[in-house]
Design an enzyme around this catalytic site. Sequence first.
Site, PDB file in Angstrom:
ATOM      1  CE  LYS A  47      -1.595   2.853   2.883  1.00 25.82           C
ATOM      2  NZ  LYS A  47      -1.439   4.040   2.015  1.00 25.82           N
TER       3      LYS A  47
ATOM      4  CD  GLU B 135      14.056   2.147   8.298  1.00 26.88           C
ATOM      5  OE1 GLU B 135      14.330   3.051   9.122  1.00 26.88           O
ATOM      6  OE2 GLU B 135      14.903   1.423   7.778  1.00 26.88           O
TER       7      GLU B 135
ATOM      8  CB  CYS C 108      13.455   9.850   7.726  1.00 27.62           C
ATOM      9  SG  CYS C 108      14.220   8.749   6.536  1.00 27.62           S
TER      10      CYS C 108
ATOM     11  CD  GLU D 277      10.597  13.704  10.611  1.00 25.88           C
ATOM     12  OE1 GLU D 277       9.418  13.343  10.771  1.00 25.88           O
ATOM     13  OE2 GLU D 277      11.465  12.970  10.120  1.00 25.88           O
TER      14      GLU D 277
END
Length: 478
Positions: free
Chosen positions: A174, A249, A282, A382
């Site tokens: 997906k 992750e 990331c 972040e």
Amino acid sequence: MIEKRDFYINGRWTAPAAARDYAVIDPSTEEPCAVISLGDRADTEAAVAAAKAALPAWRATAPEERLAYVEKILEIYKARYEEMAEAMSLEMGAPIDFARSEQAGAGTWHIENFIRAAKEFEWVHPLGDGTPGAMIAYEAIGVVGLITPWNWPMNQVTLKVIPALIAGCTMVLKPSEEAPLSSLLFAEFIDQAGVPAGVFNLVNGDGVGVGSQLSTHPDIQMISFTGSTRAGKAISIAAAETLKRVVLELGGKGANLVFADCDEKAVKRGVRHMFENTGQSCNAPSRMLVERSYYEKALEIAAQTAAETQTGNPREPGRHLGPVINKSQFEKIQGLIESGIKEGARLIAGGLGRPEGLNKGYYVRPTIFADCTPDMTIMREEIFGPVLSIMPFDTEEEAVAIANDTPYGLTNYLQTQDPVRTNRLLRALDAGMVVANGKSRGAGAPFGGVKASGRAREGGRWGIEEFCDVKSIGGWVE
Ligand code: NAD
């Protein structure tokens, strides 16, 4: 307008059970560029059933046979490389030259590294000396659900689909609903390579729909997920009931420690790395910690580098930055820039609003804050945009403490020409990956973090192991 409403299930392009159109937005124009369909439970069920039915035969194939399919996929990927670069440029706004070299290139790079790792992989090997008949076997974990984000579409997809194929798993992918076009193209590659029906299935959908249906499905043995820490937690909770393996992750807030004895390109390299992919990585080095005696010089270089950074149309060639993915990311980034200003950080480049001359598209000004402190929101959260936070430090101990004082632990960076300090800090910095002086981690090295960055290890041998169960055997007959 591209119309891609079908899913790839059991070796066929299949219409969704119920039509739920979803517009994919080109972030450079804010206009729809494609329409896909979001899957329903019936689509998820059909895909999982196909993967389940295909598992026994696929798992039983010889590793060399599975590898031959992967080699074929690589060949097709290379032949249709330009289509892949264009798909990613359109769906997530990567400037076309960057899409060619990095976004599409990440796919071939990972597939090649996996092929090398697979050739050396020992599927069955002795436990050790002095334990005759004791063997360790790596066996496919089963049907796996693969859920990917939009920021490095092919990087994430190849890091999951390829080792799953090599290990003998069957799967349902997906991809992110924000950037599904590259994955649909990748499904064409798999189809063209003649991978047996049911081994690879793709269903588009959102997180609450297909994403959570996969996470809770009793016939799925493992979810491999890349995305936000928020969704990673939700998936872990959803997956607990069926006790599946969950490999995550997640986000990051990388520190880049710049000592006064760094090489002369260190600061420029750090700023460029932060801005790469419009800050949507990331592993971005988003906190630059600079030794005080070098601080003013570093700020000068950083501001100059930001001033040289252009932003513009992703369809045009060049080294400029593209837009960020969507309106909500644009607004989130603006809110964080505002918080930096309010909390007292000093803007030395960029700031609120779009870059000059760009009135449409989710373009963000390449932004640098100086004089940050560790408690500021921009040092803790972040941002996922081209925003760098810089602060000075006095001692090595202080720098390491600040670097490690974050819930995240994906990648940290280090700039010093002192070899003893280099190796000391490569071990002291708390993260799944640490890189000194702009060097590479090497082909086939695992990618992954610690703490809130998740603990996956994707890539190379470690990436294949993730899709395997380890069987401990006694009484093996030589
Ligand atoms: P996201 O978490 O919103 O979405 C990622 C994927 O998860 C999408 O396919 C989405 O549909 C799905 N999803 C969302 N909620 C879900 C749920 N509850 N259950 C199941 N699936 C769900 O992330 P994003 O905005 O697409 O990507 C950006 C994030 O990804 C950033 O935080 C970034 O740091 C992270 N990321 C991490 C890595 C890494 O390797 N550590 C790499 C790239 C991106």
